[in-house]
Design a protein around this motif. Structure first.
Motif, mmCIF file in Angstrom:
data_model
loop_
_atom_site.group_PDB
_atom_site.id
_atom_site.type_symbol
_atom_site.label_atom_id
_atom_site.label_comp_id
_atom_site.label_asym_id
_atom_site.label_seq_id
_atom_site.Cartn_x
_atom_site.Cartn_y
_atom_site.Cartn_z
ATOM 1 N N VAL A 63 0.811 -1.231 0.000
ATOM 2 C CA VAL A 63 0.000 0.000 0.000
ATOM 3 C C VAL A 63 0.843 1.280 0.000
ATOM 4 O O VAL A 63 0.276 2.376 0.034
ATOM 5 N N HIS A 64 2.165 1.164 -0.061
ATOM 6 C CA HIS A 64 2.979 2.355 0.208
ATOM 7 C C HIS A 64 2.797 3.476 -0.818
ATOM 8 O O HIS A 64 2.992 4.639 -0.506
ATOM 9 N N ASP A 65 2.399 3.138 -2.048
ATOM 10 C CA ASP A 65 2.213 4.185 -3.058
ATOM 11 C C ASP A 65 0.743 4.555 -3.253
ATOM 12 O O ASP A 65 0.365 5.087 -4.307
ATOM 13 N N TYR A 66 -0.055 4.304 -2.245
ATOM 14 C CA TYR A 66 -1.491 4.615 -2.332
ATOM 15 C C TYR A 66 -1.725 6.074 -2.754
ATOM 16 O O TYR A 66 -2.601 6.363 -3.573
ATOM 17 N N GLY A 67 -0.926 6.965 -2.206
ATOM 18 C CA GLY A 67 -1.079 8.386 -2.526
ATOM 19 C C GLY A 67 -0.916 8.673 -4.011
ATOM 20 O O GLY A 67 -1.634 9.510 -4.581
ATOM 21 N N ARG A 68 0.016 7.973 -4.643
ATOM 22 C CA ARG A 68 0.228 8.198 -6.088
ATOM 23 C C ARG A 68 -0.866 7.526 -6.907
ATOM 24 O O ARG A 68 -1.259 8.039 -7.964
ATOM 25 N N ILE A 69 -1.346 6.398 -6.400
ATOM 26 C CA ILE A 69 -2.427 5.703 -7.112
ATOM 27 C C ILE A 69 -3.671 6.591 -7.181
ATOM 28 O O ILE A 69 -4.307 6.701 -8.227
ATOM 29 N N ASP A 76 5.227 14.584 -3.646
ATOM 30 C CA ASP A 76 4.628 14.509 -2.304
ATOM 31 C C ASP A 76 3.584 13.404 -2.146
ATOM 32 O O ASP A 76 2.670 13.519 -1.330
ATOM 33 N N HIS A 77 3.718 12.328 -2.942
ATOM 34 C CA HIS A 77 2.671 11.301 -2.900
ATOM 35 C C HIS A 77 2.674 10.522 -1.581
ATOM 36 O O HIS A 77 1.645 10.002 -1.170
ATOM 37 N N ALA A 78 3.834 10.464 -0.927
ATOM 38 C CA ALA A 78 3.885 9.715 0.333
ATOM 39 C C ALA A 78 2.993 10.396 1.378
ATOM 40 O O ALA A 78 2.163 9.747 2.031
ATOM 41 N N LYS A 109 6.168 7.906 5.322
ATOM 42 C CA LYS A 109 7.602 8.200 5.448
ATOM 43 C C LYS A 109 8.459 7.538 4.371
ATOM 44 O O LYS A 109 9.677 7.703 4.377
ATOM 45 N N HIS A 110 7.849 6.811 3.435
ATOM 46 C CA HIS A 110 8.687 5.985 2.563
ATOM 47 C C HIS A 110 9.569 6.771 1.601
ATOM 48 O O HIS A 110 10.557 6.248 1.092
ATOM 49 N N SER A 111 9.217 8.022 1.345
ATOM 50 C CA SER A 111 10.057 8.800 0.413
ATOM 51 C C SER A 111 11.269 9.416 1.110
ATOM 52 O O SER A 111 12.188 9.879 0.439
ATOM 53 N N ALA A 127 12.537 -2.104 0.204
ATOM 54 C CA ALA A 127 11.835 -2.902 -0.816
ATOM 55 C C ALA A 127 11.512 -2.023 -2.020
ATOM 56 O O ALA A 127 11.614 -2.465 -3.176
ATOM 57 N N ASP A 128 11.147 -0.774 -1.770
ATOM 58 C CA ASP A 128 10.834 0.175 -2.844
ATOM 59 C C ASP A 128 12.056 0.372 -3.748
ATOM 60 O O ASP A 128 11.986 0.242 -4.973
ATOM 61 N N VAL A 129 13.180 0.667 -3.123
ATOM 62 C CA VAL A 129 14.418 0.901 -3.877
ATOM 63 C C VAL A 129 14.815 -0.358 -4.663
ATOM 64 O O VAL A 129 15.112 -0.298 -5.854
HETATM 65 FE FE LIG Z 1 6.475 5.904 -3.614
#
Ligand SMILES: [Fe+2]
Length: 157
Positions: A63-69, A76-78, A109-111, A127-129
């Motif tokens: 779910v970490h990129d929910y903001g961008r989805i 600033d999607h995080a 905080k993932h960004s 995991a993102d990287v």
């Molecule tokens: Fe992201």
């Protein structure tokens, strides 16, 4: 049902809803689908290696990129995802309030790849990287490349 798959199904449904939305996207929904499943798999491996909770780690990665989805925007999607993600997780009925906070905070905080956070936050960032790396996505920032170096060493043992 395993909560990882339950949440992934719900987020895939959400992505499907956005297929018809008329918004400009910085990154395709196809990538979002691949990235969420693949990050979850990497997150589970990192959690097992580090003694963290593999289920919650895989969910946090999913779910970490929910903001961008939901916004289509990279910028600033995080942070943008924090409140909407809490609502999404609450509505799923799968989590305690503490788990909702933990998962949404890891997304928020993932960004911040330069900072070191809680074990689950670190798993999401790493995991993102690693996931971007394994699909040949550019790692433009020094802190992303520094993380990648550490992860590559960690997972080769
Ligand atoms: Fe992201």
């Amino acid at each position: 049902m395993n909560r990882v798959f339950e949440i992934q199904e719900k987020i895939l449904d959400k992505i499907a809803e956005f297929e018809s939305a008329d918004i400009q996207r910085d990154i395709t929904l196809s990538w979002e689908r691949i990235h969420l499943a693949s990050c979850a798999a990497v997150g589970r491996i990192l959690a097992l290696k580090r003694g963290a909770d593999p289920e919650l780690s895989a969910i946090a990665c999913s779910v970490h990129d929910y903001g961008r989805i939901i916004t289509g925007k990279q910028r600033d999607h995080a942070m943008a995802g924090y409140e909407p993600l809490k609502l999404f997780l609450e509505e799923s009925g799968c989590f305690t309030p503490d788990e909702v906070e933990l998962l949404a905070t890891a997304a928020k905080k993932h960004s911040s790849k330069k900072e070191v956070g809680s074990p689950i936050e670190e798993i999401v960032k790493d995991a993102d990287v690693f996931d971007c790396y394994q699909y040949g996505m550019p790692l433009d920032r020094e802190e992303q490349r520094a993380r990648l170096k550490t992860i590559l060493e960690e997972i080769s043992h």
